[in-house]
Design an enzyme around this catalytic site. Sequence first.
Site, short mmCIF file in Angstrom:
data_model
loop_
_atom_site.label_atom_id
_atom_site.label_comp_id
_atom_site.label_asym_id
_atom_site.label_seq_id
_atom_site.Cartn_x
_atom_site.Cartn_y
_atom_site.Cartn_z
N ASP A 22 -10.08 3.30 4.30
CA ASP A 22 -10.58 4.57 4.35
C ASP A 22 -10.95 4.76 2.95
O ASP A 22 -11.33 4.36 2.00
CB ASP A 22 -9.75 5.54 4.54
CG ASP A 22 -9.07 5.79 3.26
OD1 ASP A 22 -7.87 4.41 3.15
OD2 ASP A 22 -7.80 6.91 3.55
N GLU A 74 -5.12 6.01 4.18
CA GLU A 74 -4.26 6.16 3.18
C GLU A 74 -4.64 6.92 2.10
O GLU A 74 -3.57 7.98 1.41
CB GLU A 74 -4.54 4.45 1.86
CG GLU A 74 -3.09 4.19 1.17
CD GLU A 74 -3.19 5.26 -0.28
OE1 GLU A 74 -2.61 5.53 -0.77
OE2 GLU A 74 -4.65 5.05 -0.41
#
Length: 398
Positions: A83, A141
Amino acid sequence: MNVRDALFEKLESKESDMVKHRRYLHQHPELSFEEEHTAQYIKDFYKGKDVTVTQPVAESNAVIVEIKGGKSGKTIGLRADFDALPINEEADVPFKSLNEGVMHACGHDAHTAYLLGLADALIDIKDQLAGNIKIIHQHAEEMPPGGAKQIVESGALSDIDEIYGIHVAPIVGPEVIAYNKGNAFSGSSTFTLTIKGLGGHAASPHKTRDALVAGTNFVNTLQTIVSRRIDPLEMGVITVGAFDAPGGSNVIQDTVTIKGTARYLNNDLEQFMYDEIEKVAKSVAVGFDITYDLDYQFGYPVLYNHPEQTQNVADVLSTSTGDYFEHLVEIPPVTGSEDFAYYLKEIPGTFYIVGCKPEEVEEPYMNHHPKFEVNEDALLVAAKLLGEIALNGLAARE
């Protein structure tokens, strides 16, 4: 040719592919829990390859790839996150983000790129592997509760014996690999305090209940939690990152919003810091005759690098020093947080750092900066490192 040499030869042949992956992902970043196109890119990469691909978490973008070795043995997990962050990129690179306000400012594009290259190389030599590898492409995350927690709770990793991961950091160049044992990365929580007072005219403060003054008192008093309530030998940090009180110079504001984070290297401090921050908010409410709402989010736990696995890997890497990297260094605990901590709560393993400082740069921009850059030489170093860790975990035979 032994299995390590075979793996490294494959990785060297795939270095340019890793760079291409990284640059594509850098141009197409997606925020936590929104990484649909990234997940599809990863799944497309594995099409036609002799692996099992699953998405273990409903309505999420996590992708797990199982590589079955030709010999019996343990199962090792290797993880990379994918991400990005809500940052508008300012780095002057030809593959700059095409998504306005979103940037791979932490290096997760590099993480995914080297793991794709490593997975591809492991697939090529899988018949020589003494066990199985699970490649964990993890979503989200950057945003609690984080993707790692969801993957663990799915049960998809219940057969894993050990787990390993890497983060790139531009403190040093790719010639340096760093590790630490025990409580290695801090736990973290975030909070938003909304103070509601009674606004009014700046000329008549006695007719108001000044939310801004109350908020200022809250911020100042917070610092005494660390300086007077926590053992000086314990690591604790409370940081206020936002104080929002917009208005005119002649207006006493009704409402103030304060945002901050608490970090700690002892999980016992997680609840303690919440209790103390709540106490400060209550005391400010009483002292300034205001009301408040405290939205407190417990974040990631302390990341604990298991000493046995960490030392085993360090011993193996010490024999590789001077090969694909120059320095293996043990470092103190890191005050940043990582949701890899959730894996290590359940599975033995460790989390390493690979330098990614760009060449000829004295003062690099750090992770989460809009001008953050990655030295792409770190991709091959990281792939070889994680590959060597995996082979060691499997006790690979020549």
